[in-house]
Design a protein around this motif. Structure first.
Motif, PDB file in Angstrom:
ATOM      1  N   SER A  16      71.954  -8.055  45.971  1.00  0.00           N
ATOM      2  CA  SER A  16      71.522  -8.302  44.592  1.00  0.00           C
ATOM      3  C   SER A  16      70.112  -8.879  44.550  1.00  0.00           C
ATOM      4  CB  SER A  16      72.498  -9.258  43.887  1.00  0.00           C
ATOM      5  OG  SER A  16      73.756  -8.651  43.698  1.00  0.00           O
ATOM      6  N   PHE A  17      69.794  -9.739  45.518  1.00  0.00           N
ATOM      7  CA  PHE A  17      68.449 -10.321  45.568  1.00  0.00           C
ATOM      8  C   PHE A  17      67.410  -9.247  45.879  1.00  0.00           C
ATOM      9  CE2 PHE A  17      65.375 -13.140  48.113  1.00  0.00           C
ATOM     10  CZ  PHE A  17      64.596 -13.393  46.996  1.00  0.00           C
ATOM     11  N   VAL A  18      67.708  -8.362  46.825  1.00  0.00           N
ATOM     12  CA  VAL A  18      66.770  -7.286  47.148  1.00  0.00           C
ATOM     13  C   VAL A  18      66.587  -6.368  45.946  1.00  0.00           C
ATOM     14  CG1 VAL A  18      66.383  -5.261  48.616  1.00  0.00           C
ATOM     15  CG2 VAL A  18      67.222  -7.388  49.615  1.00  0.00           C
ATOM     16  N   TYR A  19      67.681  -6.098  45.247  1.00  0.00           N
ATOM     17  CA  TYR A  19      67.599  -5.303  44.017  1.00  0.00           C
ATOM     18  C   TYR A  19      66.638  -5.957  43.018  1.00  0.00           C
ATOM     19  CZ  TYR A  19      69.085  -4.181  39.242  1.00  0.00           C
ATOM     20  OH  TYR A  19      69.112  -3.875  37.907  1.00  0.00           O
ATOM     21  N   GLN A  20      66.738  -7.266  42.874  1.00  0.00           N
ATOM     22  CA  GLN A  20      65.850  -7.966  41.945  1.00  0.00           C
ATOM     23  C   GLN A  20      64.389  -7.924  42.413  1.00  0.00           C
ATOM     24  OE1 GLN A  20      68.291 -11.777  41.597  1.00  0.00           O
ATOM     25  NE2 GLN A  20      67.502 -11.547  39.517  1.00  0.00           N
ATOM     26  N   LEU A  21      64.182  -8.030  43.710  1.00  0.00           N
ATOM     27  CA  LEU A  21      62.818  -7.934  44.239  1.00  0.00           C
ATOM     28  C   LEU A  21      62.222  -6.565  43.916  1.00  0.00           C
ATOM     29  CD1 LEU A  21      63.246  -9.595  47.766  1.00  0.00           C
ATOM     30  CD2 LEU A  21      62.149 -10.586  45.740  1.00  0.00           C
ATOM     31  N   GLU A  22      63.033  -5.538  44.059  1.00  0.00           N
ATOM     32  CA  GLU A  22      62.556  -4.179  43.785  1.00  0.00           C
ATOM     33  C   GLU A  22      62.231  -4.012  42.306  1.00  0.00           C
ATOM     34  OE1 GLU A  22      65.155  -2.445  47.515  1.00  0.00           O
ATOM     35  OE2 GLU A  22      65.998  -2.442  45.495  1.00  0.00           O
ATOM     36  N   GLU A  23      63.075  -4.553  41.443  1.00  0.00           N
ATOM     37  CA  GLU A  23      62.773  -4.484  40.014  1.00  0.00           C
ATOM     38  C   GLU A  23      61.485  -5.239  39.688  1.00  0.00           C
ATOM     39  OE1 GLU A  23      65.964  -5.467  37.318  1.00  0.00           O
ATOM     40  OE2 GLU A  23      66.277  -3.297  37.137  1.00  0.00           O
ATOM     41  N   GLN A  24      61.326  -6.408  40.298  1.00  0.00           N
ATOM     42  CA  GLN A  24      60.120  -7.195  40.041  1.00  0.00           C
ATOM     43  C   GLN A  24      58.867  -6.455  40.490  1.00  0.00           C
ATOM     44  OE1 GLN A  24      59.558  -9.709  38.295  1.00  0.00           O
ATOM     45  NE2 GLN A  24      57.566 -10.470  38.964  1.00  0.00           N
ATOM     46  N   ILE A  25      58.948  -5.756  41.609  1.00  0.00           N
ATOM     47  CA  ILE A  25      57.812  -4.961  42.077  1.00  0.00           C
ATOM     48  C   ILE A  25      57.422  -3.918  41.030  1.00  0.00           C
ATOM     49  CG2 ILE A  25      57.156  -3.155  43.725  1.00  0.00           C
ATOM     50  CD1 ILE A  25      58.639  -4.800  45.877  1.00  0.00           C
ATOM     51  N   PHE A  26      58.411  -3.229  40.489  1.00  0.00           N
ATOM     52  CA  PHE A  26      58.099  -2.196  39.502  1.00  0.00           C
ATOM     53  C   PHE A  26      57.604  -2.798  38.181  1.00  0.00           C
ATOM     54  CE2 PHE A  26      60.924   0.451  42.222  1.00  0.00           C
ATOM     55  CZ  PHE A  26      59.996   1.438  42.506  1.00  0.00           C
ATOM     56  N   LYS A  27      58.046  -4.011  37.860  1.00  0.00           N
ATOM     57  CA  LYS A  27      57.523  -4.674  36.670  1.00  0.00           C
ATOM     58  C   LYS A  27      56.020  -4.935  36.795  1.00  0.00           C
ATOM     59  CE  LYS A  27      61.827  -7.074  35.431  1.00  0.00           C
ATOM     60  NZ  LYS A  27      62.523  -8.394  35.389  1.00  0.00           N
ATOM     61  N   LEU A  28      55.576  -5.134  38.019  1.00  0.00           N
ATOM     62  CA  LEU A  28      54.165  -5.418  38.273  1.00  0.00           C
ATOM     63  C   LEU A  28      53.350  -4.149  38.523  1.00  0.00           C
ATOM     64  CD1 LEU A  28      54.697  -8.444  40.691  1.00  0.00           C
ATOM     65  CD2 LEU A  28      53.864  -8.567  38.332  1.00  0.00           C
ATOM     66  N   SER A  29      54.026  -3.018  38.528  1.00  0.00           N
ATOM     67  CA  SER A  29      53.364  -1.742  38.827  1.00  0.00           C
ATOM     68  C   SER A  29      52.958  -1.020  37.548  1.00  0.00           C
ATOM     69  CB  SER A  29      54.303  -0.853  39.643  1.00  0.00           C
ATOM     70  OG  SER A  29      55.299  -0.272  38.811  1.00  0.00           O
ATOM     71  N   LYS A  30      52.445   0.185  37.736  1.00  0.00           N
ATOM     72  CA  LYS A  30      52.024   1.013  36.602  1.00  0.00           C
ATOM     73  C   LYS A  30      53.198   1.718  35.940  1.00  0.00           C
ATOM     74  CE  LYS A  30      51.156   5.036  39.555  1.00  0.00           C
ATOM     75  NZ  LYS A  30      50.167   6.023  40.039  1.00  0.00           N
ATOM     76  N   TYR A  31      54.385   1.635  36.554  1.00  0.00           N
ATOM     77  CA  TYR A  31      55.539   2.363  36.035  1.00  0.00           C
ATOM     78  C   TYR A  31      56.302   1.544  34.995  1.00  0.00           C
ATOM     79  CZ  TYR A  31      54.774   5.561  39.909  1.00  0.00           C
ATOM     80  OH  TYR A  31      54.213   6.464  40.784  1.00  0.00           O
ATOM     81  N   ASP A  32      56.977   2.236  34.096  1.00  0.00           N
ATOM     82  CA  ASP A  32      57.850   1.583  33.124  1.00  0.00           C
ATOM     83  C   ASP A  32      59.229   1.431  33.749  1.00  0.00           C
ATOM     84  OD1 ASP A  32      55.866   1.560  31.107  1.00  0.00           O
ATOM     85  OD2 ASP A  32      56.354   3.637  30.563  1.00  0.00           O
ATOM     86  N   LEU A  33      59.677   0.190  33.918  1.00  0.00           N
ATOM     87  CA  LEU A  33      60.995  -0.069  34.497  1.00  0.00           C
ATOM     88  C   LEU A  33      62.048   0.037  33.408  1.00  0.00           C
ATOM     89  CD1 LEU A  33      62.735  -1.011  36.925  1.00  0.00           C
ATOM     90  CD2 LEU A  33      62.332  -3.356  36.114  1.00  0.00           C
ATOM     91  N   MET A  34      63.070   0.853  33.649  1.00  0.00           N
ATOM     92  CA  MET A  34      64.107   1.065  32.642  1.00  0.00           C
ATOM     93  C   MET A  34      65.493   0.862  33.247  1.00  0.00           C
ATOM     94  SD  MET A  34      62.587   4.385  30.601  1.00  0.00           S
ATOM     95  CE  MET A  34      63.757   4.162  29.264  1.00  0.00           C
ATOM     96  N   LYS A  35      66.435   0.422  32.405  1.00  0.00           N
ATOM     97  CA  LYS A  35      67.836   0.251  32.799  1.00  0.00           C
ATOM     98  C   LYS A  35      68.629   1.470  32.346  1.00  0.00           C
ATOM     99  CE  LYS A  35      67.724  -4.294  33.996  1.00  0.00           C
ATOM    100  NZ  LYS A  35      68.198  -4.867  35.268  1.00  0.00           N
ATOM    101  N   VAL A  36      69.463   1.968  33.234  1.00  0.00           N
ATOM    102  CA  VAL A  36      70.328   3.093  32.869  1.00  0.00           C
ATOM    103  C   VAL A  36      71.346   2.602  31.841  1.00  0.00           C
ATOM    104  CG1 VAL A  36      71.950   4.818  33.713  1.00  0.00           C
ATOM    105  CG2 VAL A  36      70.072   4.068  35.174  1.00  0.00           C
ATOM    106  N   PRO A  37      71.454   3.257  30.677  1.00  0.00           N
ATOM    107  CA  PRO A  37      72.378   2.800  29.646  1.00  0.00           C
ATOM    108  C   PRO A  37      73.835   2.956  30.081  1.00  0.00           C
ATOM    109  CG  PRO A  37      71.415   4.911  29.042  1.00  0.00           C
ATOM    110  CD  PRO A  37      70.680   4.449  30.260  1.00  0.00           C
TER     111      PRO A  37
END
Length: 231
Positions: A16-37
């Motif tokens: 779960s922590f690694v998952y959060q790190l990956e999300e945080q990386i994309f938040k700082l990137s040029k990509y739009d981070l989205m959650k699957v509904p």
């Protein structure tokens, strides 16, 4: 169409922590981070959890994702054929986390006790560490399916726990995000309260909480894997 980052983890491996790190990386990137509904992922797990990973589910997610968007899919399941093809072709990325199977077994017993207290079935049949042996065999098989993919990075629990900065560095290199600083990614997690499923789980708990017979059984079943976890 955007792309998927598959975040696989054995249970109790700091996935779960690694998952959060990956999300945080994309938040700082040029990509739009989205959650699957929920209507697509098929469950209400807050961690964007999807299992099983099927070709049909992947295609549904890809059709939903807009251009320049990414979603980090958390799973304990094995990759489907399409997932393997996408990761091997560089059209998706993946990570996999693992841990000493003896400590996983002890943690699953703790989980089972909590489940029995709540009256739910989640690992409730795990009363002694040896009860988790078959489940852990299945998890290692699923892990093997991920780590053999060209575009998958794997991390041991020991590395995640002791050197999260090294984990972030590997992830940034994997994604070629050379302009993002490791410190920026780790900043939100200086407070452990921000880590979902945070557990101050130490290493080597099995030494005190497994019988000699159980330790010997796990050693014979998982000798090479245990050696890998200790690196």
């Amino acid at each position: 169409m955007g792309f998927i980052y598959f975040s696989y983890g054995m249970t109790k491996s700091a996935s779960s922590f690694v998952y959060q790190l990956e999300e945080q990386i994309f938040k700082l990137s040029k990509y739009d981070l989205m959650k699957v509904p929920p209507e697509i992922r098929g469950n209400r797990a807050p961690e964007n959890y999807v299992e099983p990973i099927t070709d049909e589910k992947i295609q549904e997610i890809l059709n939903w994702l807009p251009e320049n968007a990414v979603t980090v899919v958390k799973t304990h399941g094995a990759p489907s054929q399409l997932a393997c093809e996408l990761v091997n072709q560089g059209k998706a990325f993946a990570s996999a986390t693992f841990r000493d199977p003896r400590d996983i077994a002890v943690s699953l017993v703790d989980h089972g006790e909590r489940s029995r207290q709540k009256g739910i079935a989640d690992f409730a049949n795990f009363i002694q560490p040896i009860d988790a042996l078959t489940e852990i065999k299945h998890q290692i098989n699923r892990l093997d399916s991920w780590v053999k993919l060209d575009g998958c990075q794997s991390f041991s629990y020991e590395l995640i726990r002791s050197k999260p900065e090294d984990v972030v560095s590997v992830l940034l290199n994997q994604l070629e995000f050379f302009d993002i600083k490791v410190s920026e990614v780790l900043a939100p997690f200086k407070d452990p309260a921000n880590i979902i499923h945070y557990n101050v789980g130490g290493s080597g708990r099995h030494k005190d909480q497994m019988s000699t017979e159980e330790i010997e059984k796990f050693a014979s079943e998982f000798e090479s894997f245990i050696a890998m976890c200790e690196k």
